[in-house]
Design a protein around this motif. Structure first.
Motif, PDB file in Angstrom:
ATOM      1  N   ALA A 161      19.420  40.395   2.070  1.00  0.00           N
ATOM      2  CA  ALA A 161      20.517  41.098   2.745  1.00  0.00           C
ATOM      3  C   ALA A 161      19.996  42.075   3.787  1.00  0.00           C
ATOM      4  CB  ALA A 161      21.383  41.820   1.714  1.00  0.00           C
ATOM      5  N   ALA A 162      18.865  42.706   3.501  1.00  0.00           N
ATOM      6  CA  ALA A 162      18.299  43.701   4.422  1.00  0.00           C
ATOM      7  C   ALA A 162      17.836  43.070   5.732  1.00  0.00           C
ATOM      8  CB  ALA A 162      17.143  44.434   3.751  1.00  0.00           C
ATOM      9  N   GLN A 163      17.550  41.764   5.719  1.00  0.00           N
ATOM     10  CA  GLN A 163      17.069  41.091   6.926  1.00  0.00           C
ATOM     11  C   GLN A 163      18.027  40.008   7.416  1.00  0.00           C
ATOM     12  OE1 GLN A 163      12.809  40.145   7.002  1.00  0.00           O
ATOM     13  NE2 GLN A 163      12.575  41.206   5.045  1.00  0.00           N
ATOM     14  N   LEU A 164      19.236  40.064   6.925  1.00  0.00           N
ATOM     15  CA  LEU A 164      20.187  38.988   7.195  1.00  0.00           C
ATOM     16  C   LEU A 164      20.502  38.827   8.673  1.00  0.00           C
ATOM     17  CD1 LEU A 164      21.770  36.920   5.513  1.00  0.00           C
ATOM     18  CD2 LEU A 164      23.704  38.516   5.521  1.00  0.00           C
ATOM     19  N   ASP A 165      20.543  39.940   9.407  1.00  0.00           N
ATOM     20  CA  ASP A 165      20.897  39.834  10.819  1.00  0.00           C
ATOM     21  C   ASP A 165      19.834  39.139  11.656  1.00  0.00           C
ATOM     22  OD1 ASP A 165      19.004  41.808  10.774  1.00  0.00           O
ATOM     23  OD2 ASP A 165      20.253  43.361  11.697  1.00  0.00           O
ATOM     24  N   GLN A 166      18.687  38.846  11.047  1.00  0.00           N
ATOM     25  CA  GLN A 166      17.655  38.081  11.731  1.00  0.00           C
ATOM     26  C   GLN A 166      17.817  36.575  11.506  1.00  0.00           C
ATOM     27  OE1 GLN A 166      13.666  39.633  10.945  1.00  0.00           O
ATOM     28  NE2 GLN A 166      14.548  41.645  10.457  1.00  0.00           N
ATOM     29  N   ILE A 167      18.735  36.203  10.607  1.00  0.00           N
ATOM     30  CA  ILE A 167      18.897  34.793  10.233  1.00  0.00           C
ATOM     31  C   ILE A 167      20.244  34.237  10.672  1.00  0.00           C
ATOM     32  CG2 ILE A 167      18.827  33.137   8.323  1.00  0.00           C
ATOM     33  CD1 ILE A 167      17.230  35.228   6.739  1.00  0.00           C
ATOM     34  N   ILE A 168      21.311  34.993  10.462  1.00  0.00           N
ATOM     35  CA  ILE A 168      22.641  34.506  10.845  1.00  0.00           C
ATOM     36  C   ILE A 168      23.187  35.381  11.968  1.00  0.00           C
ATOM     37  CG2 ILE A 168      23.049  33.563   8.544  1.00  0.00           C
ATOM     38  CD1 ILE A 168      24.996  35.862   8.033  1.00  0.00           C
ATOM     39  N   PRO A 169      24.069  34.840  12.780  1.00  0.00           N
ATOM     40  CA  PRO A 169      24.531  35.581  13.962  1.00  0.00           C
ATOM     41  C   PRO A 169      25.515  36.691  13.625  1.00  0.00           C
ATOM     42  CG  PRO A 169      25.659  33.473  13.807  1.00  0.00           C
ATOM     43  CD  PRO A 169      24.616  33.466  12.730  1.00  0.00           C
ATOM     44  N   GLU A 170      25.588  37.655  14.521  1.00  0.00           N
ATOM     45  CA  GLU A 170      26.568  38.732  14.370  1.00  0.00           C
ATOM     46  C   GLU A 170      27.968  38.284  14.781  1.00  0.00           C
ATOM     47  OE1 GLU A 170      25.491  42.271  16.421  1.00  0.00           O
ATOM     48  OE2 GLU A 170      23.688  42.631  15.208  1.00  0.00           O
ATOM     49  N   ARG A 171      28.050  37.418  15.787  1.00  0.00           N
ATOM     50  CA  ARG A 171      29.359  37.025  16.306  1.00  0.00           C
ATOM     51  C   ARG A 171      29.392  35.533  16.652  1.00  0.00           C
ATOM     52  NH1 ARG A 171      28.501  42.204  17.635  1.00  0.00           N
ATOM     53  NH2 ARG A 171      30.200  43.671  17.209  1.00  0.00           N
ATOM     54  N   PRO A 172      29.368  34.669  15.638  1.00  0.00           N
ATOM     55  CA  PRO A 172      29.570  33.243  15.918  1.00  0.00           C
ATOM     56  C   PRO A 172      31.030  33.001  16.303  1.00  0.00           C
ATOM     57  CG  PRO A 172      29.646  33.644  13.567  1.00  0.00           C
ATOM     58  CD  PRO A 172      29.276  34.953  14.197  1.00  0.00           C
ATOM     59  N   PRO A 173      31.349  31.848  16.873  1.00  0.00           N
ATOM     60  CA  PRO A 173      32.756  31.531  17.127  1.00  0.00           C
ATOM     61  C   PRO A 173      33.558  31.611  15.824  1.00  0.00           C
ATOM     62  CG  PRO A 173      31.329  29.962  18.239  1.00  0.00           C
ATOM     63  CD  PRO A 173      30.446  30.792  17.361  1.00  0.00           C
ATOM     64  N   VAL A 174      34.750  32.172  15.900  1.00  0.00           N
ATOM     65  CA  VAL A 174      35.579  32.361  14.707  1.00  0.00           C
ATOM     66  C   VAL A 174      36.266  31.043  14.333  1.00  0.00           C
ATOM     67  CG1 VAL A 174      37.539  33.585  13.707  1.00  0.00           C
ATOM     68  CG2 VAL A 174      35.954  34.790  15.236  1.00  0.00           C
ATOM     69  N   ALA A 175      36.022  30.592  13.115  1.00  0.00           N
ATOM     70  CA  ALA A 175      36.692  29.409  12.578  1.00  0.00           C
ATOM     71  C   ALA A 175      37.465  29.818  11.336  1.00  0.00           C
ATOM     72  CB  ALA A 175      35.677  28.324  12.228  1.00  0.00           C
ATOM     73  N   LEU A 176      38.520  29.079  11.021  1.00  0.00           N
ATOM     74  CA  LEU A 176      39.186  29.236   9.735  1.00  0.00           C
ATOM     75  C   LEU A 176      38.450  28.359   8.738  1.00  0.00           C
ATOM     76  CD1 LEU A 176      41.448  30.282   7.918  1.00  0.00           C
ATOM     77  CD2 LEU A 176      42.859  28.359   8.696  1.00  0.00           C
ATOM     78  N   SER A 200      40.268  30.404   1.539  1.00  0.00           N
ATOM     79  CA  SER A 200      40.086  30.539   2.981  1.00  0.00           C
ATOM     80  C   SER A 200      39.837  31.968   3.457  1.00  0.00           C
ATOM     81  CB  SER A 200      41.307  29.989   3.717  1.00  0.00           C
ATOM     82  OG  SER A 200      41.408  28.594   3.583  1.00  0.00           O
ATOM     83  N   TYR A 201      39.167  32.033   4.611  1.00  0.00           N
ATOM     84  CA  TYR A 201      38.982  33.256   5.381  1.00  0.00           C
ATOM     85  C   TYR A 201      38.408  32.834   6.733  1.00  0.00           C
ATOM     86  CZ  TYR A 201      34.187  32.671   3.608  1.00  0.00           C
ATOM     87  OH  TYR A 201      32.952  32.158   3.283  1.00  0.00           O
ATOM     88  N   TYR A 202      38.269  33.789   7.637  1.00  0.00           N
ATOM     89  CA  TYR A 202      37.728  33.500   8.961  1.00  0.00           C
ATOM     90  C   TYR A 202      36.233  33.794   8.986  1.00  0.00           C
ATOM     91  CZ  TYR A 202      42.586  33.188  10.360  1.00  0.00           C
ATOM     92  OH  TYR A 202      43.906  32.801  10.457  1.00  0.00           O
ATOM     93  N   GLY A 203      35.458  32.847   9.540  1.00  0.00           N
ATOM     94  CA  GLY A 203      34.017  33.020   9.554  1.00  0.00           C
ATOM     95  C   GLY A 203      33.318  31.942  10.356  1.00  0.00           C
ATOM     96  N   ASP A 204      32.047  31.764  10.082  1.00  0.00           N
ATOM     97  CA  ASP A 204      31.209  30.768  10.741  1.00  0.00           C
ATOM     98  C   ASP A 204      31.484  29.403  10.116  1.00  0.00           C
ATOM     99  OD1 ASP A 204      29.151  29.148  11.715  1.00  0.00           O
ATOM    100  OD2 ASP A 204      27.611  30.688  11.503  1.00  0.00           O
ATOM    101  N   ARG A 205      31.824  28.417  10.924  1.00  0.00           N
ATOM    102  CA  ARG A 205      32.185  27.103  10.387  1.00  0.00           C
ATOM    103  C   ARG A 205      31.057  26.467   9.585  1.00  0.00           C
ATOM    104  NH1 ARG A 205      31.405  22.059  13.954  1.00  0.00           N
ATOM    105  NH2 ARG A 205      29.714  22.604  15.369  1.00  0.00           N
TER     106      ARG A 205
END
Length: 268
Positions: A161-176, A200-205
């Motif tokens: 979790a401490a390094q998560l922003d190095q692996i997944i994006p901060e703002r991918p396109p919003v998908a349902l 469901s929720y909004y997030g990375d597809r």
């Protein structure tokens, strides 16, 4: 909460003649109900069914194939009966990719998350909204489990979790997202793949794509058809971890090895 039969009769306007429990349902069950006139419907009950109905409605509004909602009242959700699912084939995986395509067109103003928390049996699924996807995933899908894990495994999750922003994006396109998309929550009728039992929720597809690798083995053609962004295979491991952690909490340490394998592969 009213008994099933009178509730279904009030919603459908026809007497419920027979009730058949459907297979599966480790987390929430469903029944096929035969109505007067030889019509059948699928009925689900429980404390989250109104939230499920809203999720199905949101998916349908984007054009995804979901069962028709006949009614929702008195603690019961009555759905169109799509019949039994067939074994997956190559054509099924093509249809699943097609079923997911409309969900990419969510309103970007939604941000990430959902208006309410959800639950899978006794495990809460927090959905606090965040404009930063990495922060949403960190807080709502990883760190939310730490207090329920032993210290060794919890520390590994915290390190990731401490390094998560190095692996997944901060703002991918919003998908349902469907949100719990394993093979048991897809109904393949031989022509079309229907999405059922959402969380469901909004997030990375890519979350839904990762979920389909938990208990199923999609062919490479499935991934090719989706045209995923570079680096998706590493992100898949992060997204799949949530599914494994949910299963550890629901069903015990028989799923711990899967958590540890994906953490090993990620280097944590």
């Amino acid at each position: 909460m009213r008994p099933l039969e009178p509730a279904v009769e009030a919603i459908c306007g026809a007497a419920a003649l027979a009730v058949e429990a459907l297979a599966g349902g480790d987390i929430s069950g469903a029944s096929r109900v035969r109505l007067a006139g030889d019509r059948t419907v699928v009925v689900k009950g429980g404390p989250t069914i109104e939230r499920e109905a809203r999720m199905l409605s949101a998916m349908k509004a984007l054009g995804a194939p979901v069962p028709e909602i006949i009614g929702c009242a008195d603690g019961w959700l009555v759905l169109e009966d799509l019949g039994p699912s067939r074994p997956f084939s190559a054509a099924a995986w093509t249809a699943i990719a097609e079923a997911l395509e409309p969900l990419k067109d969510a309103d970007p103003r939604e941000g990430f998350g959902w208006s309410q928390a959800y639950s899978l049996a006794h495990v809460e699924v927090p959905n606090r909204r965040d404009r930063n996807w990495s922060a949403f995933w960190r807080d709502n899908r990883l760190l939310c489990h730490v207090s329920a894990l032993d210290r060794t495994l919890a520390r590994r999750i915290e390190n990731l979790a401490a390094q998560l922003d190095q692996i997944i994006p901060e703002r991918p396109p919003v998908a349902l997202l469907h949100g719990d998309l394993w093979g048991g929550n897809v109904l393949w009728d031989g022509t079309r793949a229907w999405l059922i039992d959402p969380c469901s929720y909004y997030g990375d597809r890519e979350v839904d794509i990762a979920a389909l690798t938990v208990f199923d083995s999609p062919p490479e053609e499935f991934f090719d058809r989706l045209a995923l962004d570079p680096g998706w295979r590493e992100r898949l491991l992060v997204y799949r971890l949530w599914m494994w952690l949910i299963h550890v909490r629901l069903f015990g340490d028989s799923y711990r090895g899967a958590v540890e394998r994906d953490l090993d592969a990620l280097g944590f």
